[in-house]
Write an enzyme that holds these catalytic residues in place. Sequence first.
Site, PDB file in Angstrom:
ATOM      1  N   THR A 255      -3.810   6.161   2.276  1.00 18.67           N
ATOM      2  CA  THR A 255      -4.042   7.555   2.667  1.00 18.67           C
ATOM      3  C   THR A 255      -4.739   8.324   1.540  1.00 18.67           C
ATOM      4  OG1 THR A 255      -1.904   7.326   3.838  1.00 18.67           O
ATOM      5  CG2 THR A 255      -2.998   9.432   4.012  1.00 18.67           C
TER       6      THR A 255
ATOM      7  N   ARG B 193       1.104  10.065   1.358  1.00 19.65           N
ATOM      8  CA  ARG B 193       1.602  10.960   2.400  1.00 19.65           C
ATOM      9  C   ARG B 193       2.806  11.709   1.893  1.00 19.65           C
ATOM     10  NH1 ARG B 193       1.339   6.851   7.469  1.00 19.65           N
ATOM     11  NH2 ARG B 193      -0.689   6.183   6.729  1.00 19.65           N
TER      12      ARG B 193
ATOM     13  N   GLU C 237       0.892  -1.170   0.000  1.00 17.09           N
ATOM     14  CA  GLU C 237       0.000   0.000   0.000  1.00 17.09           C
ATOM     15  C   GLU C 237       0.922   1.210   0.000  1.00 17.09           C
ATOM     16  OE1 GLU C 237      -2.705   0.202   3.431  1.00 17.09           O
ATOM     17  OE2 GLU C 237      -2.449   2.379   3.397  1.00 17.09           O
TER      18      GLU C 237
ATOM     19  N   LYS D 253     -10.740  -1.441   6.750  1.00 16.24           N
ATOM     20  CA  LYS D 253      -9.446  -1.250   7.411  1.00 16.24           C
ATOM     21  C   LYS D 253      -9.707  -0.850   8.865  1.00 16.24           C
ATOM     22  CE  LYS D 253      -5.531   1.946   7.246  1.00 16.24           C
ATOM     23  NZ  LYS D 253      -4.261   2.107   6.548  1.00 16.24           N
TER      24      LYS D 253
HETATM   25  C1  3PG Z   1      -1.310   3.150   8.015  1.00 18.05           C
HETATM   26  O1  3PG Z   1      -1.486   4.126   7.308  1.00 18.05           O
HETATM   27  O2  3PG Z   1      -1.921   2.111   7.793  1.00 18.05           O
HETATM   28  C2  3PG Z   1      -0.430   3.246   9.193  1.00 18.05           C
HETATM   29  O3  3PG Z   1       0.207   4.458   9.272  1.00 18.05           O
HETATM   30  C3  3PG Z   1       0.564   2.165   9.308  1.00 18.05           C
HETATM   31  O4  3PG Z   1       0.817   2.085  10.637  1.00 18.05           O
HETATM   32  P1  3PG Z   1       2.278   1.836  11.245  1.00 18.05           P
HETATM   33  O5  3PG Z   1       3.175   2.871  10.651  1.00 18.05           O
HETATM   34  O6  3PG Z   1       2.100   1.972  12.723  1.00 18.05           O
HETATM   35  O7  3PG Z   1       2.679   0.449  10.840  1.00 18.05           O
END
Ligand code: 3PG
Length: 320
Positions: free
Chosen positions: A71, A47, A43, A131
Amino acid sequence: MNNEELFRIFHDTGIVPVVAINDANKAEKLAKAMIDGGIPCAEVTFRTAAAEEAIRRMTQAYPEMLVGAGTVINAALAEKAVMAGAKFIVSPGFNPETVEWCLHHNIPVVPGVATPSEIEKGLAYGLKVLKFFPAEALGGVNMLKNLAGPFGQVKFMTTGGINVNNLPDYAKAANVLAIGGSWMVKGDLIENEEWDKITALCKEAMVKLQGLELVHVGINLKNADAASGAASEFAKLGMVINEGNSSIFMDKSIELMKAPGLGANGHLAFRCYDIERTIYFLKLRGFTVKEDTIKYDAKGKIKVCYMNEEIGGFAIHLVK
Ligand code: 3PG
């Protein structure tokens, strides 16, 4: 790719790395590092400004890789991601506009939910995979267990605060379809081009995800008398005899077969969290499942099976 095919891949792979990449020039190498680590999916989150180009490069270089966008906080971003080659859309929260755009364009979408009300919103749109984010902060597997009651039909992709240590808790949860996280593709690893490290972290995660653990050794004996004879000997070590129809168990760790079973010498029984997933994992390592040994539980999930290949004269037996 339809939803069913996509969710099958999510389930079987079991781990979806969450990538935030700053330099699209590194996208192909990052994709290769993940594929080499046994995780051919990602994924890529919007960001960073490089997300769109990174998705384009990954999908062009590795068309077999399942690359989606994360995101994605509005429909315009979803469109951008899909134009770049994203095969699925993930969002941290539930934005009806994004969901509707994806459904309208037949793009698999996995919006984020944190509450029962948001899950109900997802159900109203016909979504069965959501999710669960941010998983750890929301109560982790305890919360997931509680959601399994009213929402038995929903499966979750869980992300947020998951790492190689708490990964097994999620791997055991029946309503977790796949586990996402950034721990194997951290920004500094990408920045410093530590591709071998990323591959190693992916491999480690895939092994941890299976929970493979030796639970008993099956020993082939010629006949029932030979099995009884061996049982008396093991009993001298203080092991307790549990007589069965086709075998005798010594405690729970040795199974004395009353007639030669599979394997030249016998079998090694390994427990794992999810047999379907572990069959996929072992297939990538050259093992094949012995179809006529598969047995299903009441829910239609595999509860036991053997692999065709032996190790050291022992058949590999998977049990739940
Ligand atoms: C996401 O967008 O799914 C999370 O930021 C991932 O979470 P993590 O960085 O704590 O693994």
